[in-house]
Design a protein around this motif. Structure first.
Motif, short mmCIF file in Angstrom:
data_model
loop_
_atom_site.label_atom_id
_atom_site.label_comp_id
_atom_site.label_asym_id
_atom_site.label_seq_id
_atom_site.Cartn_x
_atom_site.Cartn_y
_atom_site.Cartn_z
N ASP A 115 0.80 -1.22 0.00
CA ASP A 115 0.00 0.00 0.00
C ASP A 115 0.83 1.28 0.00
O ASP A 115 0.35 2.35 0.31
CB ASP A 115 -0.96 0.01 1.20
N GLU A 116 2.11 1.13 -0.35
CA GLU A 116 2.97 2.30 -0.40
C GLU A 116 2.38 3.34 -1.34
O GLU A 116 2.31 3.12 -2.55
CB GLU A 116 4.35 1.87 -0.92
N LYS A 117 2.00 4.44 -0.82
CA LYS A 117 1.49 5.58 -1.61
C LYS A 117 0.40 5.17 -2.61
O LYS A 117 0.27 5.78 -3.66
CB LYS A 117 2.63 6.25 -2.38
N GLY A 118 -0.32 4.14 -2.32
CA GLY A 118 -1.38 3.74 -3.23
C GLY A 118 -0.89 3.28 -4.59
O GLY A 118 -1.65 3.15 -5.53
N GLU A 119 0.44 3.01 -4.69
CA GLU A 119 0.98 2.63 -5.99
C GLU A 119 0.40 1.31 -6.49
O GLU A 119 0.23 1.11 -7.68
CB GLU A 119 2.50 2.47 -5.90
N TYR A 120 0.13 0.43 -5.54
CA TYR A 120 -0.38 -0.87 -5.93
C TYR A 120 -1.71 -0.74 -6.65
O TYR A 120 -1.88 -1.24 -7.76
CB TYR A 120 -0.53 -1.76 -4.69
N ASP A 121 -2.63 -0.01 -6.03
CA ASP A 121 -3.93 0.21 -6.66
C ASP A 121 -3.79 0.88 -8.02
O ASP A 121 -4.51 0.54 -8.96
CB ASP A 121 -4.81 1.08 -5.76
N SER A 122 -2.86 1.83 -8.12
CA SER A 122 -2.69 2.53 -9.39
C SER A 122 -2.23 1.57 -10.48
O SER A 122 -2.63 1.70 -11.63
CB SER A 122 -1.67 3.65 -9.25
N ARG A 123 -1.37 0.63 -10.12
CA ARG A 123 -0.91 -0.32 -11.13
C ARG A 123 -2.04 -1.23 -11.58
O ARG A 123 -2.19 -1.49 -12.77
CB ARG A 123 0.26 -1.14 -10.58
N ILE A 124 -2.82 -1.74 -10.62
CA ILE A 124 -3.95 -2.60 -10.98
C ILE A 124 -4.93 -1.82 -11.86
O ILE A 124 -5.44 -2.33 -12.86
CB ILE A 124 -4.68 -3.08 -9.70
N ASP A 125 -5.15 -0.58 -11.49
CA ASP A 125 -6.02 0.29 -12.25
C ASP A 125 -5.50 0.44 -13.69
O ASP A 125 -6.26 0.37 -14.65
CB ASP A 125 -6.02 1.65 -11.53
N ALA A 126 -4.20 0.63 -13.81
CA ALA A 126 -3.59 0.79 -15.14
C ALA A 126 -3.70 -0.50 -15.96
O ALA A 126 -3.93 -0.46 -17.17
CB ALA A 126 -2.13 1.22 -14.99
N ILE A 127 -3.55 -1.65 -15.30
CA ILE A 127 -3.67 -2.93 -16.01
C ILE A 127 -5.11 -3.09 -16.52
O ILE A 127 -5.33 -3.46 -17.68
CB ILE A 127 -3.30 -4.12 -15.09
N ASN A 128 -6.07 -2.79 -15.66
CA ASN A 128 -7.47 -2.88 -16.10
C ASN A 128 -7.75 -1.94 -17.25
O ASN A 128 -8.46 -2.29 -18.19
CB ASN A 128 -8.41 -2.58 -14.93
N GLY B 151 -10.94 -18.45 -8.19
CA GLY B 151 -11.28 -17.58 -7.07
C GLY B 151 -12.48 -16.71 -7.42
O GLY B 151 -12.95 -16.75 -8.56
N VAL B 152 -12.95 -15.94 -6.45
CA VAL B 152 -14.12 -15.08 -6.71
C VAL B 152 -13.73 -13.92 -7.61
O VAL B 152 -12.54 -13.63 -7.80
CB VAL B 152 -14.71 -14.52 -5.38
N SER B 153 -14.71 -13.27 -8.18
CA SER B 153 -14.50 -12.11 -9.03
C SER B 153 -13.75 -11.00 -8.26
O SER B 153 -14.09 -10.70 -7.13
CB SER B 153 -15.87 -11.60 -9.49
N ARG B 154 -12.69 -10.47 -8.89
CA ARG B 154 -11.91 -9.35 -8.34
C ARG B 154 -10.97 -9.71 -7.19
O ARG B 154 -10.69 -8.88 -6.33
CB ARG B 154 -12.83 -8.20 -7.87
N CYS B 155 -10.49 -10.95 -7.17
CA CYS B 155 -9.56 -11.29 -6.09
C CYS B 155 -8.11 -11.20 -6.57
O CYS B 155 -7.19 -11.43 -5.79
CB CYS B 155 -9.86 -12.69 -5.53
N GLY B 156 -7.89 -10.86 -7.86
CA GLY B 156 -6.52 -10.66 -8.35
C GLY B 156 -6.05 -11.66 -9.39
O GLY B 156 -4.86 -11.71 -9.70
N LYS B 157 -6.99 -12.44 -9.96
CA LYS B 157 -6.59 -13.49 -10.88
C LYS B 157 -5.93 -12.94 -12.16
O LYS B 157 -4.90 -13.44 -12.60
CB LYS B 157 -7.80 -14.35 -11.27
N THR B 158 -6.56 -11.93 -12.77
CA THR B 158 -6.07 -11.44 -14.07
C THR B 158 -4.67 -10.82 -13.98
O THR B 158 -3.78 -11.22 -14.73
CB THR B 158 -7.08 -10.46 -14.69
#
Lengths: 271, 271
Positions: A115-128, B151-158
């Motif tokens: 959760d460092e600086k929300g970077e993790y979420d930003s990367r997942i967001d970018a992948i999506n 796993g369930v939807s949105r657990c990090g599979k993709t």
């Protein structure tokens, strides 16, 4: 007999593998048996790792150990092994402490941390974002894209978009130029609006022909003639519209992605 | 004032960034301005890089320079800068030459290189496999999968599938458990056949609720109650069927992927 090489870390070991691999690749004549031991994060696991190194040492030449272990107690155990230990973390932490006038916390797992600086979420967001805006699937969200990769089918747009999202947290869409787009050397209207975000990929025609042949052998789509035609027209279009572009032939995904970062001047969200 | 940090390489610089970042992350109280200078592959570019370091030095504290430069001539120029140069490549190449009894070729760009053992094609192939077999899109090619994430939807599979393809060249499909699958705690028939390839991901219910809320706020799908229910049932199913699983909560993609590699005993195609 192959020389055994260990990559050891109290976390994923990916950094130890990358740097170790770049060092080993300098010795083309040598043959290595590579073993990764990630998550060596307590003394019991460290002793087991040391035993593996010592067993390899007893069987043949001195094993090479690349490690990025942070915790001093665990490092000490590995250092006592019979391997040649090349210690990527501790070699540099001392000089760095001196230069900064600060003491290292020896905290494990600060890179790729969650959760460092929300970077993790930003990367997942970018992948999506890359997945949802792949291959021209939709152009509705191009206002949210930081970059729109353009080029012919199978020139490397999708892997590049995904890598840039994963490594740099950049929002990348990609759009395939079709024959209609190329016919009169005109940019599709919906791309015109976002011209500043466009970046082109191109590829050697022979290489494209090989890639397309693997997918659809003997099709018109895969024919060398068609590949040559598409590339000639797309390159002409990109030159005419002054869209920056690079060739993907003989480049790895990492190289393509990094070159685009340099040429486009994009700022990554994460380091 | 922020301390300036340079990451310099004659290739992508990704290794320098990763190791440098893991060292810097030990100094939480310090504030860094990070600058990447990749593809410093001739003397002219090296002199420009040196000037940038010296300019930063003139403005404030001594800059930190992390480099993975292979070519001795280029390295020499960077070493003459006013930065504290931490040289990830040359520090270890000497000890490695001695241990191996071989001389380094000082060849640039051997990592992530394009056609080394066909690894590049295998990675692209694995990425395409992950995309085509994402989210249960099709189960027709599961015989070709090396791993099937469930796993369930949105657990990090993709993101995990894509990372494993990109980093390790592994063919990973993923299949989302839906409520029908969970109702009577039974594995879907088409998964039964491939039970040895299954690997489960799970997640904390509160965290799942947050992630789903970002996608579909106030939906039943996103409700905490629904998340709790799905996770309870899926975990029960995985325990009953003895499918190995890990939680993705508070883990980075790199950690999830590496843990799966360790637990499943899969062999990567590339290092």
């Amino acid at each position: 007999m192959k020389r055994t090489v260990f990559f050891i870390s109290d976390r994923t070991g990916i950094t130890a593998e990358m740097l170790g691999q770049s060092l080993l690749s300098q010795f083309e004549e040598a043959d290595f048996e590579k073993i990764s031991l990630p998550f060596i994060d307590n003394e019991k696991k460290a002793i087991q790792a040391k035993e593996k190194i010592d067993t390899a040492a007893a069987k043949g030449e001195q094993p090479i150990v690349f490690d990025t272990i942070v915790t001093p107690e665990i490092r000490k155990i590995i250092m006592e092994s019979k391997g040649l230990v090349l210690d990527f973390f501790h070699t540099f932490i001392g000089p760095l402490e001196n230069a900064l006038g600060l003491k290292s916390g020896f905290r494990v797992g600060k890179t790729h941390s969650y959760d460092e600086k929300g970077e993790y979420d930003s990367r997942i967001d970018a992948i999506n974002f890359a997945l949802n805006n792949d291959d021209g699937a939709t152009t509705r969200y191009y206002d949210k894209a930081e970059l729109i990769l353009v080029g012919v089918s199978r020139c490397g747009k999708t892997p590049t978009s995904l890598y840039m999202a994963m490594q740099f947290g950049i929002h990348v869409a990609n759009y395939p130029f079709t024959e209609e787009d190329m016919e009169d050397l005109k940019l599709p209207a919906m791309l015109k609006k976002y011209k500043d975000k466009l970046f082109g990929l191109t590829i050697n025609a022979q290489r494209l022909h090989e890639i397309r042949t693997e997918r659809r052998a003997n099709s018109q789509y895969a024919s060398l003639k068609q590949c040559q035609l598409e590339i000639r027209e797309v390159e002409a279009l990109m030159r005419k519209e002054r869209i920056p572009y690079i060739t993907t032939t003989s480049k790895s995904i990492e190289e393509i992605a990094t070159k685009i970062m340099v040429k486009s001047g994009l700022k990554r969200i994460s380091f």
